[in-house]
Design an enzyme around this catalytic site. Structure first.
Site, mmCIF file in Angstrom:
data_model
loop_
_atom_site.group_PDB
_atom_site.id
_atom_site.type_symbol
_atom_site.label_atom_id
_atom_site.label_comp_id
_atom_site.label_asym_id
_atom_site.label_seq_id
_atom_site.Cartn_x
_atom_site.Cartn_y
_atom_site.Cartn_z
ATOM 1 N N GLY A 1 0.187 -37.975 23.067
ATOM 2 C CA GLY A 1 -0.174 -38.267 21.759
ATOM 3 C C GLY A 1 -0.023 -37.501 20.706
ATOM 4 C CD GLN B 1 -1.811 -33.551 17.039
ATOM 5 O OE1 GLN B 1 -1.518 -34.707 17.212
ATOM 6 N NE2 GLN B 1 -1.910 -32.716 17.935
ATOM 7 C CB CYS C 1 -5.972 -30.960 21.338
ATOM 8 S SG CYS C 1 -5.229 -31.480 19.740
ATOM 9 C CG LEU C 2 0.557 -31.524 21.976
ATOM 10 C CD1 LEU C 2 1.530 -32.586 21.607
ATOM 11 C CD2 LEU C 2 0.922 -30.824 23.058
ATOM 12 C CG HIS D 1 -6.944 -36.766 21.152
ATOM 13 N ND1 HIS D 1 -7.773 -35.597 22.014
ATOM 14 C CD2 HIS D 1 -6.211 -36.276 20.348
ATOM 15 C CE1 HIS D 1 -7.111 -34.385 21.467
ATOM 16 N NE2 HIS D 1 -6.034 -34.881 20.371
ATOM 17 C CD GLU D 2 -3.304 -38.525 19.343
ATOM 18 O OE1 GLU D 2 -2.771 -37.963 18.427
ATOM 19 O OE2 GLU D 2 -3.266 -38.052 20.607
ATOM 20 C CG HIS E 1 -5.763 -35.288 15.930
ATOM 21 N ND1 HIS E 1 -5.851 -34.009 15.567
ATOM 22 C CD2 HIS E 1 -5.196 -35.384 17.173
ATOM 23 C CE1 HIS E 1 -5.567 -33.358 16.652
ATOM 24 N NE2 HIS E 1 -5.245 -33.991 17.620
HETATM 25 ZN ZN ZN Z 1 -4.730 -33.780 19.378
#
Ligand code: ZN
Length: 166
Positions: free
Chosen positions: A46, A51, A88-89, A130-131, A134
């Site tokens: 995702g 990000q 998380c990236l 999660h997204e 963000h």
């Molecule tokens: Zn993330």
């Protein structure tokens, strides 16, 4: 299409609420394409626009059943509890057991400007939460109990110093 560098916590763009998309135009279509390419390259399941440094409410994901996206997503309903090792990236190479709702239902727009809903448990429910976090300026660190979060932040700062990047 282009692969963007992924912003890493504590980049301010990750800690500010993103703006609503008002016009779904070619720029937004290109953004969604670029987000998928960046997500697959990372690789991740995702990605939210902040990000890659774009402060707009756009999220994409692929939990194994193809490409999905939501523009201006809002959470409608959550239910239950599920603890899962989550990463998380934007907080690379770290995972914590994080408690979230087991089930989530969210609504947003697709690239045709139509309202669309997604609902699910397991990985889909997790990714939706999660997204959407963000685009609201929340990263998974904020979902940790305070003591665990403080330990994590201290450890991350120590690593940054040892790499010479304060
Ligand atoms: Zn993330």
């Amino acid at each position: 299409m282009a692969i963007f560098p992924i912003r890493v916590y504590p980049d301010p763009v990750l800690r500010s609420p993103a703006a609503e998309v008002t016009d779904i135009d070619d720029d937004i279509r290109r953004l969604v394409d670029d987000m998928f390419e960046t997500m697959y390259d990372a690789p991740g399941v995702g990605l939210a626009a902040p990000q890659i440094g774009i402060p707009l409410q756009v999220v994409v994901w692929d939990v194994g059943d193809g490409q999905h996206h939501l523009i201006n997503p809002v959470m409608l309903e959550t239910e239950g509890e599920w603890v899962f090792d989550e990463g998380c990236l934007s907080v690379p190479e770290r995972y914590w057991p994080i408690e979230r709702a087991a089930y989530a239902r969210a609504r947003g727009l697709n690239l045709d400007g139509e309202e669309i809903e997604y609902a699910g448990d397991e990985l889909l429910g997790r990714v939706l939460q999660h997204e959407i976090d963000h685009v609201n300026g929340i990263v998974l660190l904020h979902r940790l109990p305070r003591r665990v979060r403080n330990q994590a932040l201290r450890a991350m700062r120590r690593e940054d110093w040892s790499r010479g990047t304060p």
